[in-house]
Design a protein around this motif. Structure first.
Motif, PDB file in Angstrom:
ATOM      1  N   PHE A 114       0.852  -1.184   0.000  1.00 14.82           N
ATOM      2  CA  PHE A 114       0.000   0.000   0.000  1.00 14.82           C
ATOM      3  C   PHE A 114       0.893   1.241   0.000  1.00 14.82           C
ATOM      4  O   PHE A 114       1.714   1.404   0.897  1.00 14.82           O
ATOM      5  CB  PHE A 114      -0.888   0.048   1.245  1.00 14.82           C
ATOM      6  N   THR A 115       0.731   2.090  -0.985  1.00 15.81           N
ATOM      7  CA  THR A 115       1.429   3.368  -1.002  1.00 15.81           C
ATOM      8  C   THR A 115       0.532   4.399  -0.337  1.00 15.81           C
ATOM      9  O   THR A 115      -0.626   4.561  -0.723  1.00 15.81           O
ATOM     10  CB  THR A 115       1.746   3.804  -2.437  1.00 15.81           C
ATOM     11  N   VAL A 116       1.057   5.071   0.670  1.00 17.14           N
ATOM     12  CA  VAL A 116       0.293   6.068   1.416  1.00 17.14           C
ATOM     13  C   VAL A 116       0.777   7.445   0.981  1.00 17.14           C
ATOM     14  O   VAL A 116       1.974   7.713   0.959  1.00 17.14           O
ATOM     15  CB  VAL A 116       0.456   5.878   2.942  1.00 17.14           C
ATOM     16  N   ARG A 117      -0.184   8.294   0.640  1.00 18.25           N
ATOM     17  CA  ARG A 117       0.122   9.650   0.190  1.00 18.25           C
ATOM     18  C   ARG A 117      -0.565  10.663   1.088  1.00 18.25           C
ATOM     19  O   ARG A 117      -1.631  10.398   1.629  1.00 18.25           O
ATOM     20  CB  ARG A 117      -0.349   9.851  -1.249  1.00 18.25           C
ATOM     21  N   GLN A 118       0.068  11.814   1.221  1.00 21.82           N
ATOM     22  CA  GLN A 118      -0.527  12.917   1.974  1.00 21.82           C
ATOM     23  C   GLN A 118      -1.198  13.848   0.978  1.00 21.82           C
ATOM     24  O   GLN A 118      -0.592  14.255  -0.018  1.00 21.82           O
ATOM     25  CB  GLN A 118       0.529  13.663   2.772  1.00 21.82           C
ATOM     26  N   SER A 119      -2.432  14.176   1.250  1.00 24.09           N
ATOM     27  CA  SER A 119      -3.198  15.039   0.363  1.00 24.09           C
ATOM     28  C   SER A 119      -2.653  16.457   0.387  1.00 24.09           C
ATOM     29  O   SER A 119      -2.262  16.960   1.438  1.00 24.09           O
ATOM     30  CB  SER A 119      -4.665  15.047   0.787  1.00 24.09           C
ATOM     31  N   GLU A 120      -2.678  17.087  -0.760  1.00 20.49           N
ATOM     32  CA  GLU A 120      -2.285  18.496  -0.841  1.00 20.49           C
ATOM     33  C   GLU A 120      -3.496  19.407  -0.677  1.00 20.49           C
ATOM     34  O   GLU A 120      -3.345  20.603  -0.487  1.00 20.49           O
ATOM     35  CB  GLU A 120      -1.620  18.756  -2.196  1.00 20.49           C
ATOM     36  N   GLN A 121      -4.695  18.818  -0.732  1.00 18.05           N
ATOM     37  CA  GLN A 121      -5.929  19.600  -0.698  1.00 18.05           C
ATOM     38  C   GLN A 121      -6.573  19.678   0.686  1.00 18.05           C
ATOM     39  O   GLN A 121      -7.419  20.526   0.917  1.00 18.05           O
ATOM     40  CB  GLN A 121      -6.941  18.998  -1.674  1.00 18.05           C
ATOM     41  N   GLU A 122      -6.214  18.738   1.581  1.00 19.08           N
ATOM     42  CA  GLU A 122      -6.841  18.684   2.901  1.00 19.08           C
ATOM     43  C   GLU A 122      -5.896  17.993   3.872  1.00 19.08           C
ATOM     44  O   GLU A 122      -4.894  17.428   3.474  1.00 19.08           O
ATOM     45  CB  GLU A 122      -8.185  17.951   2.828  1.00 19.08           C
ATOM     46  N   GLU A 123      -6.235  18.035   5.153  1.00 24.92           N
ATOM     47  CA  GLU A 123      -5.436  17.386   6.185  1.00 24.92           C
ATOM     48  C   GLU A 123      -5.790  15.895   6.219  1.00 24.92           C
ATOM     49  O   GLU A 123      -6.518  15.437   7.092  1.00 24.92           O
ATOM     50  CB  GLU A 123      -5.705  18.032   7.546  1.00 24.92           C
ATOM     51  N   ALA A 124      -5.287  15.154   5.242  1.00 21.09           N
ATOM     52  CA  ALA A 124      -5.652  13.746   5.135  1.00 21.09           C
ATOM     53  C   ALA A 124      -4.550  12.956   4.442  1.00 21.09           C
ATOM     54  O   ALA A 124      -3.717  13.513   3.720  1.00 21.09           O
ATOM     55  CB  ALA A 124      -6.956  13.600   4.373  1.00 21.09           C
ATOM     56  N   TYR A 125      -4.588  11.655   4.688  1.00 17.18           N
ATOM     57  CA  TYR A 125      -3.720  10.693   4.009  1.00 17.18           C
ATOM     58  C   TYR A 125      -4.625   9.698   3.306  1.00 17.18           C
ATOM     59  O   TYR A 125      -5.745   9.448   3.747  1.00 17.18           O
ATOM     60  CB  TYR A 125      -2.843   9.949   5.026  1.00 17.18           C
ATOM     61  N   PHE A 126      -4.143   9.118   2.217  1.00 19.91           N
ATOM     62  CA  PHE A 126      -4.978   8.180   1.499  1.00 19.91           C
ATOM     63  C   PHE A 126      -4.150   7.086   0.851  1.00 19.91           C
ATOM     64  O   PHE A 126      -2.943   7.226   0.637  1.00 19.91           O
ATOM     65  CB  PHE A 126      -5.836   8.899   0.456  1.00 19.91           C
TER      66      PHE A 126
END
Length: 120
Positions: A60-72
């Protein structure tokens, strides 16, 4: 080609603790649903805003969103020759919970996902 037969959407909210007498944890704030519409919405949104890669864990590659305080994260798996799963994970982090371990949350979610797959 096998159709997607199982969809798992995990949404984890890291709550801000306002009352120390009633501690809360992200473990109390895990939502799981099987909506194809939510999965497709997430895929479309994340494709357009791919975010910053933070780490990879068990494929699973986890990324940090640039649009909100979230990871996906998202992944698809094929198993038992005729089943295909799609799993999406969204982790909300706010300023008060920045010390929360996203990797620990992902480990928990991946274990839960594998348990669910083993029951199919």
């Amino acid at each position: 080609m096998t159709a997607i037969t199982h969809v798992y959407n995990y949404t984890i909210r890291c709550p801000h603790v306002k009352d120390p007498a009633h501690p809360t944890s992200w473990l109390n704030h895990i939502e799981i649903n099987h909506s194809c519409e939510i999965a497709l919405d997430r895929i479309t949104k994340w494709h357009n805003h791919s975010g910053t890669r933070v780490f990879e864990y068990e494929g699973f590659t986890v990324r940090q969103s640039e649009q909100e305080e979230a990871y996906f994260s998202l992944q698809s798996d094929r198993f038992k020759e005729d089943f295909h799963t799609l799993v999406t994970v969204k982790i909300y982090i706010d300023r008060a919970t920045k010390n929360t371990s996203v990797q620990e949350i992902m480990q928990h979610v991946i274990r839960d996902y594998h348990v669910r797959l083993s029951k199919i």
